[in-house]
Design a protein around this motif. Structure first.
Motif, PDB file in Angstrom:
ATOM      1  N   TYR A 168      64.805   3.616 -30.944  1.00  0.00           N
ATOM      2  CA  TYR A 168      65.561   2.989 -32.051  1.00  0.00           C
ATOM      3  C   TYR A 168      66.369   1.635 -31.651  1.00  0.00           C
ATOM      4  CZ  TYR A 168      69.395   2.218 -35.529  1.00  0.00           C
ATOM      5  OH  TYR A 168      70.251   1.879 -36.289  1.00  0.00           O
ATOM      6  N   ARG A 169      65.673   0.618 -32.184  1.00  0.00           N
ATOM      7  CA  ARG A 169      65.968  -0.886 -32.100  1.00  0.00           C
ATOM      8  C   ARG A 169      67.100  -1.342 -33.213  1.00  0.00           C
ATOM      9  NH1 ARG A 169      61.924  -4.874 -32.836  1.00  0.00           N
ATOM     10  NH2 ARG A 169      63.477  -6.102 -31.847  1.00  0.00           N
ATOM     11  N   SER A 170      68.101  -1.949 -32.641  1.00  0.00           N
ATOM     12  CA  SER A 170      69.239  -2.203 -33.556  1.00  0.00           C
ATOM     13  C   SER A 170      69.315  -3.722 -33.313  1.00  0.00           C
ATOM     14  CB  SER A 170      70.377  -1.589 -33.404  1.00  0.00           C
ATOM     15  OG  SER A 170      71.113  -1.988 -32.287  1.00  0.00           O
ATOM     16  N   ARG A 171      70.068  -4.322 -34.134  1.00  0.00           N
ATOM     17  CA  ARG A 171      70.634  -5.873 -33.909  1.00  0.00           C
ATOM     18  C   ARG A 171      71.238  -5.787 -32.391  1.00  0.00           C
ATOM     19  NH1 ARG A 171      72.908  -6.872 -39.904  1.00  0.00           N
ATOM     20  NH2 ARG A 171      70.960  -6.447 -41.045  1.00  0.00           N
ATOM     21  N   ASN A 172      71.878  -5.119 -32.024  1.00  0.00           N
ATOM     22  CA  ASN A 172      72.821  -5.233 -30.878  1.00  0.00           C
ATOM     23  C   ASN A 172      72.373  -4.627 -29.617  1.00  0.00           C
ATOM     24  OD1 ASN A 172      74.793  -6.095 -32.679  1.00  0.00           O
ATOM     25  ND2 ASN A 172      75.565  -4.017 -33.029  1.00  0.00           N
ATOM     26  N   LYS A 173      71.318  -3.282 -29.860  1.00  0.00           N
ATOM     27  CA  LYS A 173      71.160  -2.649 -28.573  1.00  0.00           C
ATOM     28  C   LYS A 173      69.917  -1.927 -28.953  1.00  0.00           C
ATOM     29  CE  LYS A 173      75.725  -1.690 -27.084  1.00  0.00           C
ATOM     30  NZ  LYS A 173      76.782  -0.679 -26.893  1.00  0.00           N
ATOM     31  N   ASP A 174      69.088  -1.486 -27.923  1.00  0.00           N
ATOM     32  CA  ASP A 174      68.080  -0.600 -28.189  1.00  0.00           C
ATOM     33  C   ASP A 174      68.256   0.694 -27.490  1.00  0.00           C
ATOM     34  OD1 ASP A 174      66.901  -2.502 -29.206  1.00  0.00           O
ATOM     35  OD2 ASP A 174      65.218  -3.116 -27.494  1.00  0.00           O
ATOM     36  N   PHE A 175      67.740   1.838 -28.073  1.00  0.00           N
ATOM     37  CA  PHE A 175      68.032   3.096 -27.605  1.00  0.00           C
ATOM     38  C   PHE A 175      66.869   3.951 -27.568  1.00  0.00           C
ATOM     39  CE2 PHE A 175      71.917   1.689 -29.780  1.00  0.00           C
ATOM     40  CZ  PHE A 175      72.957   2.102 -28.929  1.00  0.00           C
ATOM     41  N   LEU A 176      66.719   5.024 -26.653  1.00  0.00           N
ATOM     42  CA  LEU A 176      65.715   5.894 -26.396  1.00  0.00           C
ATOM     43  C   LEU A 176      66.491   7.013 -27.193  1.00  0.00           C
ATOM     44  CD1 LEU A 176      64.681   6.021 -23.003  1.00  0.00           C
ATOM     45  CD2 LEU A 176      63.088   5.350 -24.977  1.00  0.00           C
ATOM     46  N   VAL A 177      65.840   7.605 -28.184  1.00  0.00           N
ATOM     47  CA  VAL A 177      66.467   8.977 -28.983  1.00  0.00           C
ATOM     48  C   VAL A 177      65.705  10.016 -28.327  1.00  0.00           C
ATOM     49  CG1 VAL A 177      66.953   9.701 -31.241  1.00  0.00           C
ATOM     50  CG2 VAL A 177      66.982   7.304 -30.815  1.00  0.00           C
ATOM     51  N   TYR A 178      66.154  11.221 -28.122  1.00  0.00           N
ATOM     52  CA  TYR A 178      65.787  12.449 -27.813  1.00  0.00           C
ATOM     53  C   TYR A 178      66.250  13.281 -29.052  1.00  0.00           C
ATOM     54  CZ  TYR A 178      65.766  10.316 -23.271  1.00  0.00           C
ATOM     55  OH  TYR A 178      65.731   9.176 -22.281  1.00  0.00           O
ATOM     56  N   ILE A 179      65.068  14.054 -29.696  1.00  0.00           N
ATOM     57  CA  ILE A 179      65.281  14.800 -30.766  1.00  0.00           C
ATOM     58  C   ILE A 179      64.761  16.317 -30.286  1.00  0.00           C
ATOM     59  CG2 ILE A 179      65.077  15.341 -33.050  1.00  0.00           C
ATOM     60  CD1 ILE A 179      64.500  12.282 -33.391  1.00  0.00           C
ATOM     61  N   LEU A 180      65.561  17.344 -30.356  1.00  0.00           N
ATOM     62  CA  LEU A 180      65.050  18.810 -30.226  1.00  0.00           C
ATOM     63  C   LEU A 180      65.106  19.384 -31.416  1.00  0.00           C
ATOM     64  CD1 LEU A 180      64.089  20.703 -28.067  1.00  0.00           C
ATOM     65  CD2 LEU A 180      66.267  21.230 -27.825  1.00  0.00           C
ATOM     66  N   VAL A 181      64.176  19.984 -31.909  1.00  0.00           N
ATOM     67  CA  VAL A 181      64.175  20.566 -33.176  1.00  0.00           C
ATOM     68  C   VAL A 181      63.598  22.073 -33.154  1.00  0.00           C
ATOM     69  CG1 VAL A 181      62.825  20.821 -35.837  1.00  0.00           C
ATOM     70  CG2 VAL A 181      63.334  18.656 -34.579  1.00  0.00           C
ATOM     71  N   LYS A 182      64.423  22.929 -33.660  1.00  0.00           N
ATOM     72  CA  LYS A 182      64.156  24.366 -33.575  1.00  0.00           C
ATOM     73  C   LYS A 182      63.952  25.148 -35.088  1.00  0.00           C
ATOM     74  CE  LYS A 182      67.060  25.525 -29.686  1.00  0.00           C
ATOM     75  NZ  LYS A 182      68.195  26.378 -29.018  1.00  0.00           N
ATOM     76  N   ARG A 183      63.223  26.124 -34.944  1.00  0.00           N
ATOM     77  CA  ARG A 183      63.015  26.725 -36.222  1.00  0.00           C
ATOM     78  C   ARG A 183      64.315  27.519 -36.956  1.00  0.00           C
ATOM     79  NH1 ARG A 183      58.170  29.469 -37.979  1.00  0.00           N
ATOM     80  NH2 ARG A 183      57.170  28.930 -36.138  1.00  0.00           N
ATOM     81  N   ALA A 184      64.521  27.139 -38.177  1.00  0.00           N
ATOM     82  CA  ALA A 184      65.861  27.767 -38.590  1.00  0.00           C
ATOM     83  C   ALA A 184      65.442  28.925 -39.362  1.00  0.00           C
ATOM     84  CB  ALA A 184      66.494  26.634 -39.477  1.00  0.00           C
ATOM     85  N   ASP A 185      64.545  29.174 -39.998  1.00  0.00           N
ATOM     86  CA  ASP A 185      63.871  30.381 -40.699  1.00  0.00           C
ATOM     87  C   ASP A 185      62.365  30.070 -40.705  1.00  0.00           C
ATOM     88  OD1 ASP A 185      63.031  28.904 -43.027  1.00  0.00           O
ATOM     89  OD2 ASP A 185      65.151  28.960 -43.797  1.00  0.00           O
ATOM     90  N   ALA A 186      61.772  31.051 -41.316  1.00  0.00           N
ATOM     91  CA  ALA A 186      60.270  30.948 -41.434  1.00  0.00           C
ATOM     92  C   ALA A 186      59.365  29.696 -41.660  1.00  0.00           C
ATOM     93  CB  ALA A 186      59.504  32.219 -42.328  1.00  0.00           C
ATOM     94  N   ASN A 187      59.998  28.958 -42.561  1.00  0.00           N
ATOM     95  CA  ASN A 187      59.100  27.647 -42.642  1.00  0.00           C
ATOM     96  C   ASN A 187      60.098  26.528 -42.762  1.00  0.00           C
ATOM     97  OD1 ASN A 187      56.844  29.166 -43.762  1.00  0.00           O
ATOM     98  ND2 ASN A 187      57.970  29.514 -45.597  1.00  0.00           N
ATOM     99  N   LYS A 188      61.198  26.597 -42.015  1.00  0.00           N
ATOM    100  CA  LYS A 188      62.127  25.347 -42.037  1.00  0.00           C
ATOM    101  C   LYS A 188      62.461  25.123 -40.553  1.00  0.00           C
ATOM    102  CE  LYS A 188      66.332  23.273 -43.920  1.00  0.00           C
ATOM    103  NZ  LYS A 188      67.505  23.616 -44.494  1.00  0.00           N
ATOM    104  N   TYR A 189      62.474  23.756 -40.184  1.00  0.00           N
ATOM    105  CA  TYR A 189      62.918  23.453 -38.812  1.00  0.00           C
ATOM    106  C   TYR A 189      64.008  22.343 -39.043  1.00  0.00           C
ATOM    107  CZ  TYR A 189      58.643  25.340 -36.716  1.00  0.00           C
ATOM    108  OH  TYR A 189      57.770  26.379 -36.008  1.00  0.00           O
ATOM    109  N   VAL A 190      64.965  22.350 -38.170  1.00  0.00           N
ATOM    110  CA  VAL A 190      66.167  21.619 -38.174  1.00  0.00           C
ATOM    111  C   VAL A 190      66.535  20.865 -36.725  1.00  0.00           C
ATOM    112  CG1 VAL A 190      67.462  22.506 -40.133  1.00  0.00           C
ATOM    113  CG2 VAL A 190      67.621  23.625 -37.650  1.00  0.00           C
ATOM    114  N   ILE A 191      67.196  19.914 -36.775  1.00  0.00           N
ATOM    115  CA  ILE A 191      67.518  19.178 -35.532  1.00  0.00           C
ATOM    116  C   ILE A 191      68.722  19.828 -35.064  1.00  0.00           C
ATOM    117  CG2 ILE A 191      68.339  17.228 -34.300  1.00  0.00           C
ATOM    118  CD1 ILE A 191      67.298  15.425 -36.649  1.00  0.00           C
ATOM    119  N   ASP A 192      68.476  20.131 -33.735  1.00  0.00           N
ATOM    120  CA  ASP A 192      69.338  21.168 -32.965  1.00  0.00           C
ATOM    121  C   ASP A 192      70.201  20.253 -32.100  1.00  0.00           C
ATOM    122  OD1 ASP A 192      70.473  23.854 -32.578  1.00  0.00           O
ATOM    123  OD2 ASP A 192      69.908  23.648 -30.591  1.00  0.00           O
TER     124      ASP A 192
END
Length: 142
Positions: A111-135
């Motif tokens: 993620y690049r912003s005007r002020n700083k740069d960031f590494l973004v770690y995203i872990l996604v889990k299955r919420a139900d049979a067909n839906k995933y969400v960020i955990d």
């Protein structure tokens, strides 16, 4: 030294979650979720990002000294709003994606912003049979 610490954290994160199985999808292969996450970062849209969250998530923003093991998606949305105001977006892109099983997917993005740069770690889990969400979502200044 700080950059090396975060790079090592990323490598350990990837190593620990890289035991992939052949029939798993990464976040990027779930185009709808991956696109919503990407668009929310590129547009600095906290509401859109919050729509991708589990009801309770882990949220870390090291530059703001924010470290919650469990926080509601509504509280996270307010924190994202402040984060995007302080760090207006210039760009976001995925640099690594994978899955460790059918219920768990992960990605690392920049993620690049005007002020700083960031590494973004995203872990996604299955919420139900067909839906995933960020955990879990972590922003590490890079």
């Amino acid at each position: 030294m700080k950059a090396i610490k975060y790079l090592m954290s990323a490598i350990v994160f990837i190593f620990l979650t890289s035991a992939t199985k052949p029939n798993t999808k990464s976040i990027g292969e779930d185009n709808e979720l991956a696109d919503r996450i990407r668009m929310s970062f590129r547009g600095g849209n906290p509401r859109m990002l919050a729509s991708c969250l589990n009801q309770q998530i882990e949220l870390v923003i090291d530059s703001e000294k924010i470290d919650f093991q469990k926080i509601s998606s509504q509280q996270a949305e307010q924190i994202f709003k402040i984060f995007f105001q302080k760090n207006p977006p210039l760009a976001f892109q995925y640099v690594y994606q994978g899955a460790s099983n059918a219920d768990l997917r992960y990605s690392v993005g920049t993620y690049r912003s005007r002020n700083k740069d960031f590494l973004v770690y995203i872990l996604v889990k299955r919420a139900d049979a067909n839906k995933y969400v960020i955990d879990t979502i972590q922003f590490r200044e890079g």
